[in-house]
Structure formats: structure tokens, C-alpha cells
Design a protein around this motif. Structure first.
Motif, PDB file in Angstrom:
ATOM      1  N   GLN A 181       0.826  -1.197   0.000  1.00  0.00           N
ATOM      2  CA  GLN A 181       0.000   0.000   0.000  1.00  0.00           C
ATOM      3  C   GLN A 181       0.868   1.259   0.000  1.00  0.00           C
ATOM      4  OE1 GLN A 181      -3.514   0.101  -0.257  1.00  0.00           O
ATOM      5  NE2 GLN A 181      -2.846   2.162  -0.796  1.00  0.00           N
ATOM      6  N   GLN A 182       1.985   1.217   0.715  1.00  0.00           N
ATOM      7  CA  GLN A 182       2.903   2.355   0.703  1.00  0.00           C
ATOM      8  C   GLN A 182       3.497   2.569  -0.684  1.00  0.00           C
ATOM      9  OE1 GLN A 182       5.804   1.608   3.735  1.00  0.00           O
ATOM     10  NE2 GLN A 182       4.402   2.011   5.428  1.00  0.00           N
ATOM     11  N   VAL A 183       3.816   1.477  -1.351  1.00  0.00           N
ATOM     12  CA  VAL A 183       4.357   1.588  -2.707  1.00  0.00           C
ATOM     13  C   VAL A 183       3.317   2.191  -3.644  1.00  0.00           C
ATOM     14  CG1 VAL A 183       5.153   0.271  -4.709  1.00  0.00           C
ATOM     15  CG2 VAL A 183       6.029  -0.272  -2.440  1.00  0.00           C
ATOM     16  N   ILE A 184       2.062   1.721  -3.541  1.00  0.00           N
ATOM     17  CA  ILE A 184       0.993   2.256  -4.390  1.00  0.00           C
ATOM     18  C   ILE A 184       0.792   3.743  -4.123  1.00  0.00           C
ATOM     19  CG2 ILE A 184      -1.489   2.150  -4.869  1.00  0.00           C
ATOM     20  CD1 ILE A 184      -1.332  -0.869  -4.314  1.00  0.00           C
ATOM     21  N   ASP A 185       0.810   4.121  -2.842  1.00  0.00           N
ATOM     22  CA  ASP A 185       0.609   5.532  -2.497  1.00  0.00           C
ATOM     23  C   ASP A 185       1.777   6.400  -2.960  1.00  0.00           C
ATOM     24  OD1 ASP A 185      -1.772   4.861  -1.304  1.00  0.00           O
ATOM     25  OD2 ASP A 185      -0.915   4.685   0.705  1.00  0.00           O
ATOM     26  N   SER A 186       2.985   5.830  -3.013  1.00  0.00           N
ATOM     27  CA  SER A 186       4.172   6.629  -3.333  1.00  0.00           C
ATOM     28  C   SER A 186       4.467   6.695  -4.819  1.00  0.00           C
ATOM     29  CB  SER A 186       5.399   6.039  -2.612  1.00  0.00           C
ATOM     30  OG  SER A 186       5.202   6.017  -1.213  1.00  0.00           O
ATOM     31  N   CYS A 187       3.862   5.816  -5.624  1.00  0.00           N
ATOM     32  CA  CYS A 187       4.170   5.803  -7.049  1.00  0.00           C
ATOM     33  C   CYS A 187       3.563   7.015  -7.742  1.00  0.00           C
ATOM     34  CB  CYS A 187       3.697   4.505  -7.698  1.00  0.00           C
ATOM     35  SG  CYS A 187       1.917   4.388  -7.861  1.00  0.00           S
ATOM     36  N   SER A 188       3.936   7.228  -8.993  1.00  0.00           N
ATOM     37  CA  SER A 188       3.535   8.428  -9.730  1.00  0.00           C
ATOM     38  C   SER A 188       2.231   8.269 -10.490  1.00  0.00           C
ATOM     39  CB  SER A 188       4.641   8.818 -10.716  1.00  0.00           C
ATOM     40  OG  SER A 188       4.881   7.758 -11.625  1.00  0.00           O
ATOM     41  N   LEU A 189       1.484   7.200 -10.226  1.00  0.00           N
ATOM     42  CA  LEU A 189       0.205   7.031 -10.901  1.00  0.00           C
ATOM     43  C   LEU A 189      -0.799   8.069 -10.418  1.00  0.00           C
ATOM     44  CD1 LEU A 189      -0.156   3.134 -10.763  1.00  0.00           C
ATOM     45  CD2 LEU A 189       0.528   4.524 -12.729  1.00  0.00           C
ATOM     46  N   LEU A 233      -7.643 -12.401 -13.156  1.00  0.00           N
ATOM     47  CA  LEU A 233      -8.644 -11.912 -14.097  1.00  0.00           C
ATOM     48  C   LEU A 233      -8.984 -10.453 -13.831  1.00  0.00           C
ATOM     49  CD1 LEU A 233     -11.085 -14.972 -14.270  1.00  0.00           C
ATOM     50  CD2 LEU A 233      -9.482 -14.200 -16.023  1.00  0.00           C
ATOM     51  N   ILE A 234      -9.118 -10.098 -12.550  1.00  0.00           N
ATOM     52  CA  ILE A 234      -9.412  -8.709 -12.201  1.00  0.00           C
ATOM     53  C   ILE A 234      -8.258  -7.801 -12.607  1.00  0.00           C
ATOM     54  CG2 ILE A 234      -9.830  -7.124 -10.282  1.00  0.00           C
ATOM     55  CD1 ILE A 234     -11.251  -9.405  -8.843  1.00  0.00           C
ATOM     56  N   ALA A 235      -7.025  -8.261 -12.349  1.00  0.00           N
ATOM     57  CA  ALA A 235      -5.855  -7.465 -12.727  1.00  0.00           C
ATOM     58  C   ALA A 235      -5.795  -7.268 -14.233  1.00  0.00           C
ATOM     59  CB  ALA A 235      -4.586  -8.149 -12.226  1.00  0.00           C
ATOM     60  N   ARG A 236      -6.099  -8.330 -14.986  1.00  0.00           N
ATOM     61  CA  ARG A 236      -6.104  -8.214 -16.442  1.00  0.00           C
ATOM     62  C   ARG A 236      -7.172  -7.228 -16.914  1.00  0.00           C
ATOM     63  NH1 ARG A 236      -2.358  -8.485 -19.680  1.00  0.00           N
ATOM     64  NH2 ARG A 236      -3.255  -6.477 -20.250  1.00  0.00           N
ATOM     65  N   ASP A 237      -8.331  -7.277 -16.245  1.00  0.00           N
ATOM     66  CA  ASP A 237      -9.410  -6.355 -16.603  1.00  0.00           C
ATOM     67  C   ASP A 237      -9.024  -4.908 -16.299  1.00  0.00           C
ATOM     68  OD1 ASP A 237     -12.284  -5.818 -17.326  1.00  0.00           O
ATOM     69  OD2 ASP A 237     -12.285  -5.080 -15.260  1.00  0.00           O
ATOM     70  N   MET A 264       1.550   0.126 -13.613  1.00  0.00           N
ATOM     71  CA  MET A 264       0.368  -0.588 -13.142  1.00  0.00           C
ATOM     72  C   MET A 264       0.535  -2.097 -13.274  1.00  0.00           C
ATOM     73  SD  MET A 264      -2.833   1.740 -14.480  1.00  0.00           S
ATOM     74  CE  MET A 264      -4.039   0.691 -13.653  1.00  0.00           C
ATOM     75  N   GLU A 265       1.143  -2.535 -14.368  1.00  0.00           N
ATOM     76  CA  GLU A 265       1.362  -3.975 -14.554  1.00  0.00           C
ATOM     77  C   GLU A 265       2.289  -4.527 -13.480  1.00  0.00           C
ATOM     78  OE1 GLU A 265       2.542  -7.100 -18.125  1.00  0.00           O
ATOM     79  OE2 GLU A 265       2.808  -4.938 -18.411  1.00  0.00           O
ATOM     80  N   LEU A 266       3.356  -3.783 -13.166  1.00  0.00           N
ATOM     81  CA  LEU A 266       4.282  -4.215 -12.125  1.00  0.00           C
ATOM     82  C   LEU A 266       3.593  -4.294 -10.769  1.00  0.00           C
ATOM     83  CD1 LEU A 266       7.105  -4.836 -11.016  1.00  0.00           C
ATOM     84  CD2 LEU A 266       7.534  -2.364 -10.937  1.00  0.00           C
ATOM     85  N   LEU A 267       2.830  -3.268 -10.424  1.00  0.00           N
ATOM     86  CA  LEU A 267       2.155  -3.253  -9.130  1.00  0.00           C
ATOM     87  C   LEU A 267       1.088  -4.335  -9.041  1.00  0.00           C
ATOM     88  CD1 LEU A 267       1.821   0.597  -8.614  1.00  0.00           C
ATOM     89  CD2 LEU A 267       3.268  -0.961  -7.321  1.00  0.00           C
ATOM     90  N   LEU A 268       0.373  -4.582 -10.142  1.00  0.00           N
ATOM     91  CA  LEU A 268      -0.640  -5.632 -10.118  1.00  0.00           C
ATOM     92  C   LEU A 268      -0.018  -7.006  -9.950  1.00  0.00           C
ATOM     93  CD1 LEU A 268      -3.072  -4.326 -12.878  1.00  0.00           C
ATOM     94  CD2 LEU A 268      -3.621  -4.690 -10.470  1.00  0.00           C
TER      95      LEU A 268
END
Length: 221
Positions: free
Chosen positions: A68-76, A100-104, A193-197
Motif C-alpha cells: 500500500q505504501q508503494v501504491i501511495d508513493s508511485c507516480s500514478l 482476471l481482475i488485474a487483467r481487466d 500498473m502492470e508491475l504493481l498488479l
């Protein structure tokens, strides 16, 4: 037959001019949206993902807090982080369902990027085409006027030809620049996003396994 062809080509002049005016309006609208998007991205400073991992610490993919910290800190953008956070919170889903959810999620983001880029890509191709049509169509009557000694008629035709050329090239150039910059942004976003997923899907599998194994197993590990 030649008269019919001439009449048909001359009848296209007004639609071509209207189309070029429409393209110019769309190009400036897209330019404004592009500048607003650039401003948002500048405020959301881009970071290197490896630097984020280093700042968070010795991250293990199955540690929800670190992820969650990585997601919050990324530039997305916040819009892009939201589905990642939602998927991270669904710890009891099976690995297959999470994949499947990640692919979607990736497919929807890719579709959105293609939809946004499609407008400026089409504008970059059609703008110069209409500009060329607007250049050639009035030159026929202009040359005919020159043959009759009507210099004024020729000058009016040349002015229309130059104006349409400039308008078409300007609209196409603006759209091509916007597409180029946006494509680079969106490719970087999709990669992050692909890396984080992948981390979320793989990490959550381990989290469920640890929860099912119980505290005794975790203490032994």
C-alpha cells in the motif's frame, strides 16, 4: 465527364474549409486538455519504482502494508491507484480470480489510453489531408482565371490555398505533438500498473496462505 468531375471537386471546397475549422477547434481543445493533464502530472512528481521500493524498505510482496505504501508513493494518478488499492484489500479472492481482475484493470486502462490517443492520432492524419485538398481545389479555378487574365481571381484562389494548407498543417502538428507526449505517459503508467498488479496478485496469495497457516507457522518462519 470532366465537367462532372470538376463540379464534384469544387463542391468539396466548402466542406473542406468547414472541416478544417472544426479540426482547429478540436486541436485547441485537446491542447488545453493536454496542458491541464501535464500540470496534474507535474504536481504528481514522477518517481522511479526501484527508488520507491528502496524508500519503503525491504519489501516482501506479501506484506500488504508495504504494498500500500508503494501504491501511495508511485507516480500514478489517483484514478489509477484506486483499483489497485481495491484489489489489494480483497485478500480472500483466489489467485485465478485476482489475475482476471488485474487483467481487466489493465485492459480498461489500455482501452482508455487508446480512446484518448485515437482522437489526436486521427486529427494528426486527417488535418494535413484536408489541408492538401483545400490547397488543390481552388487552384483549378485560379489557373483558369489566370488564363483569362483575371489576376484577382488567381490571387483569391492562392490565398484560400495557403490558408487551408496552414490550417491543416497546424491542426495536424498540434495533434501529433499531443499524441507523442501522451503515448509516452500512458506507456509508463501501464508499465507501472502492470508491475504493481503483479506484486498485488502474488503478494496476496502469500498473505492468505499465512493467515490460513496460523500464527504458529509464522513464528517458525
Amino acid at each position: 465527364m470532366t465537367k462532372i468531375l470538376h463540379a464534384a471537386s469544387q463542391s468539396l471546397l466548402i466542406p473542406v474549409i468547414l472541416g478544417l475549422l472544426f479540426f482547429l477547434v478540436i486541436a485547441f481543445i485537446e491542447l488545453g486538455a493536454f496542458m491541464a493533464e501535464a500540470k496534474r502530472r507535474k504536481a504528481n512528481k514522477p518517481v522511479n519504482m526501484m527508488e520507491v521500493f528502496h524508500d519503503v524498505g525491504n519489501i516482501a510482496p506479501w506484506q500488504m502494508k508495504n504494498l500500500q505504501q508503494v501504491i501511495d508513493s508511485c507516480s500514478l494518478l489517483p484514478r489509477q491507484k484506486r483499483p489497485l488499492t481495491d484489489l489489494l484489500a480483497k485478500i480472500y479472492l483466489s489467485t485465478e480470480l485476482k489475475k482476471l481482475i488485474a487483467r481487466d484493470i489493465l485492459d480498461r486502462e489500455e482501452f482508455r489510453a487508446k480512446k484518448v490517443l485515437g482522437k489526436t492520432d486521427l486529427l494528426a492524419k486527417l488535418g494535413p489531408v484536408l489541408g492538401l485538398m483545400g490547397t488543390l481545389i481552388p487552384l483549378g479555378p485560379g489557373l483558369a482565371a489566370l488564363g483569362q487574365g483575371d489576376v484577382r481571381g488567381l490571387s483569391e484562389a492562392v490565398i484560400i490555398a495557403f490558408d487551408t494548407t496552414v490550417a491543416g498543417i497546424a491542426a495536424g502538428a498540434v495533434a501529433a505533438l499531443i499524441s507523442k507526449m501522451r503515448r509516452r505517459w500512458y506507456e509508463q503508467d501501464l508499465g507501472n500498473m502492470e508491475l504493481l498488479l503483479e506484486l498485488v496478485v502474488g503478494g496476496e496469495t502469500r498473505a492468505v496462505q499465512e493467515n490460513e497457516a496460523g500464527p504458529a507457522v509464522r513464528r517458525r518462519s
